[in-house]
Design an enzyme around this catalytic site. Structure first.
Site, PDB file in Angstrom:
ATOM      1  N   ASP A  14       0.815  -1.446  -0.054  1.00  0.00           N
ATOM      2  CA  ASP A  14      -0.003   0.016   0.094  1.00  0.00           C
ATOM      3  C   ASP A  14       0.763   1.233  -0.105  1.00  0.00           C
ATOM      4  O   ASP A  14       0.552   2.261   0.640  1.00  0.00           O
ATOM      5  CB  ASP A  14      -1.075   0.094   1.285  1.00  0.00           C
ATOM      6  CG  ASP A  14      -2.068  -1.087   1.064  1.00  0.00           C
ATOM      7  OD1 ASP A  14      -1.702  -1.906   0.333  1.00  0.00           O
ATOM      8  OD2 ASP A  14      -2.856  -0.952   1.827  1.00  0.00           O
ATOM      9  N   ASP A  57      -4.618  -0.907  -2.101  1.00  0.00           N
ATOM     10  CA  ASP A  57      -5.998  -0.827  -1.533  1.00  0.00           C
ATOM     11  C   ASP A  57      -6.948  -0.107  -2.920  1.00  0.00           C
ATOM     12  O   ASP A  57      -6.397   0.980  -3.531  1.00  0.00           O
ATOM     13  CB  ASP A  57      -5.967   0.226  -0.346  1.00  0.00           C
ATOM     14  CG  ASP A  57      -6.772  -0.286   0.829  1.00  0.00           C
ATOM     15  OD1 ASP A  57      -6.808  -1.330   0.977  1.00  0.00           O
ATOM     16  OD2 ASP A  57      -6.899   0.453   1.705  1.00  0.00           O
ATOM     17  N   HIS A  59     -10.720   0.691  -3.585  1.00  0.00           N
ATOM     18  CA  HIS A  59     -12.020   0.886  -3.160  1.00  0.00           C
ATOM     19  C   HIS A  59     -13.027   1.286  -4.258  1.00  0.00           C
ATOM     20  O   HIS A  59     -12.451   2.094  -5.070  1.00  0.00           O
ATOM     21  CB  HIS A  59     -12.265   1.508  -1.737  1.00  0.00           C
ATOM     22  CG  HIS A  59     -11.370   0.803  -0.641  1.00  0.00           C
ATOM     23  ND1 HIS A  59     -11.798  -0.469  -0.267  1.00  0.00           N
ATOM     24  CD2 HIS A  59     -10.533   1.363   0.105  1.00  0.00           C
ATOM     25  CE1 HIS A  59     -11.013  -0.667   0.826  1.00  0.00           C
ATOM     26  NE2 HIS A  59     -10.123   0.445   1.174  1.00  0.00           N
ATOM     27  N   HIS A  76     -10.695   6.790   1.030  1.00  0.00           N
ATOM     28  CA  HIS A  76      -9.241   6.776   0.550  1.00  0.00           C
ATOM     29  C   HIS A  76      -9.188   5.618  -0.526  1.00  0.00           C
ATOM     30  O   HIS A  76     -10.042   4.899  -0.447  1.00  0.00           O
ATOM     31  CB  HIS A  76      -8.361   6.374   1.853  1.00  0.00           C
ATOM     32  CG  HIS A  76      -8.428   5.007   2.346  1.00  0.00           C
ATOM     33  ND1 HIS A  76      -9.624   4.925   3.509  1.00  0.00           N
ATOM     34  CD2 HIS A  76      -8.360   3.900   2.402  1.00  0.00           C
ATOM     35  CE1 HIS A  76      -9.765   3.754   3.763  1.00  0.00           C
ATOM     36  NE2 HIS A  76      -8.940   2.995   2.907  1.00  0.00           N
ATOM     37  N   LYS A  99      -6.847  -4.847  -3.529  1.00  0.00           N
ATOM     38  CA  LYS A  99      -7.853  -5.596  -2.540  1.00  0.00           C
ATOM     39  C   LYS A  99      -8.862  -4.559  -1.884  1.00  0.00           C
ATOM     40  O   LYS A  99      -8.727  -3.389  -2.409  1.00  0.00           O
ATOM     41  CB  LYS A  99      -6.996  -5.878  -1.475  1.00  0.00           C
ATOM     42  CG  LYS A  99      -6.065  -4.868  -0.797  1.00  0.00           C
ATOM     43  CD  LYS A  99      -5.030  -5.302   0.403  1.00  0.00           C
ATOM     44  CE  LYS A  99      -4.249  -4.266   0.933  1.00  0.00           C
ATOM     45  NZ  LYS A  99      -4.871  -3.386   1.707  1.00  0.00           N
ATOM     46  N   CYS A 147      -2.390  -2.793   7.562  1.00  0.00           N
ATOM     47  CA  CYS A 147      -2.061  -3.575   6.365  1.00  0.00           C
ATOM     48  C   CYS A 147      -0.661  -4.414   6.532  1.00  0.00           C
ATOM     49  O   CYS A 147      -0.665  -5.545   6.166  1.00  0.00           O
ATOM     50  CB  CYS A 147      -2.312  -2.843   5.100  1.00  0.00           C
ATOM     51  SG  CYS A 147      -3.785  -2.273   4.892  1.00  0.00           S
TER      52      CYS A 147
END
Ligand code: VGL
Length: 194
Positions: A14, A57, A59, A76, A99, A147
């Site tokens: 990340d 990450d 989203h 975020h 993810k 994470c």
């Protein structure tokens, strides 16, 4: 210094603008300093024919992971935005594993969780590592207490040896001392802190 060999993978966790750029929405103090350490380790890993993978990450714009939708975090790493991009200057030379793509909580690079039911689901990372013959992972990235920790604990649970490079991680520290508690939890699970 950690050693690398063909059965080792460096996991760069990340290293994204929202976590590591001072303008990021969930900026982790010192996050940008991870870039230099990560690049140095990528070079060392590649030179030893080790594997390199990056987590991101990733989203959707609305997810119960976000405070505005019932979760705990500011918005975020929304897919395809500046905040989700790798910090400029990061050397990206390996597999990229995304993810949280369906709105799950995605702390560990290995598993995501449904934010409402808590139901876990594997990402591609574990099977990709197994396919490469990897037995040991070395971790740098953001954030130590989320994470990085969850990725390291999952690595141990799945039977990998694991090491975390302390100078190559930074913590959110929502509560003071979260970083120290994260290191302790990782050590207790057999993670080597280098
Ligand atoms: C993370 C908070 C929320 C992390 C991800 O990358 O450590 N932290 N989502």
């Amino acid at each position: 210094m950690v050693r690398y060999d063909p059965s080792t993978a460096l996991l760069v966790v990340d290293v994204q603008n929202d976590f590591g750029h001072p303008d990021g929405s969930l900026y982790v103090a010192g996050g940008e300093e991870v870039v230099e350490i990560a690049n140095r380790e990528v070079e060392r890993a590649l030179a030893a024919s080790a594997h390199v993978a990056y987590t991101q990450d990733w989203h959707p714009p609305a997810t119960p992971h976000f405070e505005k939708d019932g979760g705990i975090w500011p918005v975020h790493c929304v897919r395809d935005t500046w905040g989700a991009a790798f910090i400029s200057g990061l050397e990206v030379a390996g597999e990229v594993i995304r993810k949280g793509t369906e709105g799950e909580d995605g702390y560990s690079g290995f598993t995501v969780r449904d934010p409402e039911s808590g139901e876990p689901e594997a990402t591609r990372l574990g099977s990709w590592l197994e396919g490469q013959g990897v037995q040991r992972v070395v971790i740098v990235g953001i954030a130590t207490d989320y994470c990085v920790k969850d990725t390291a604990l999952d690595a141990r649970r799945l039977g990998f040896d694991a090491a975390v490079i302390a100078e190559g991680v930074r913590a959110v520290n929502l509560q003071p001392g979260d970083d120290e508690r994260a290191f302790e939890a990782m050590r207790a699970a057999g993670v080597e802190i280098v």
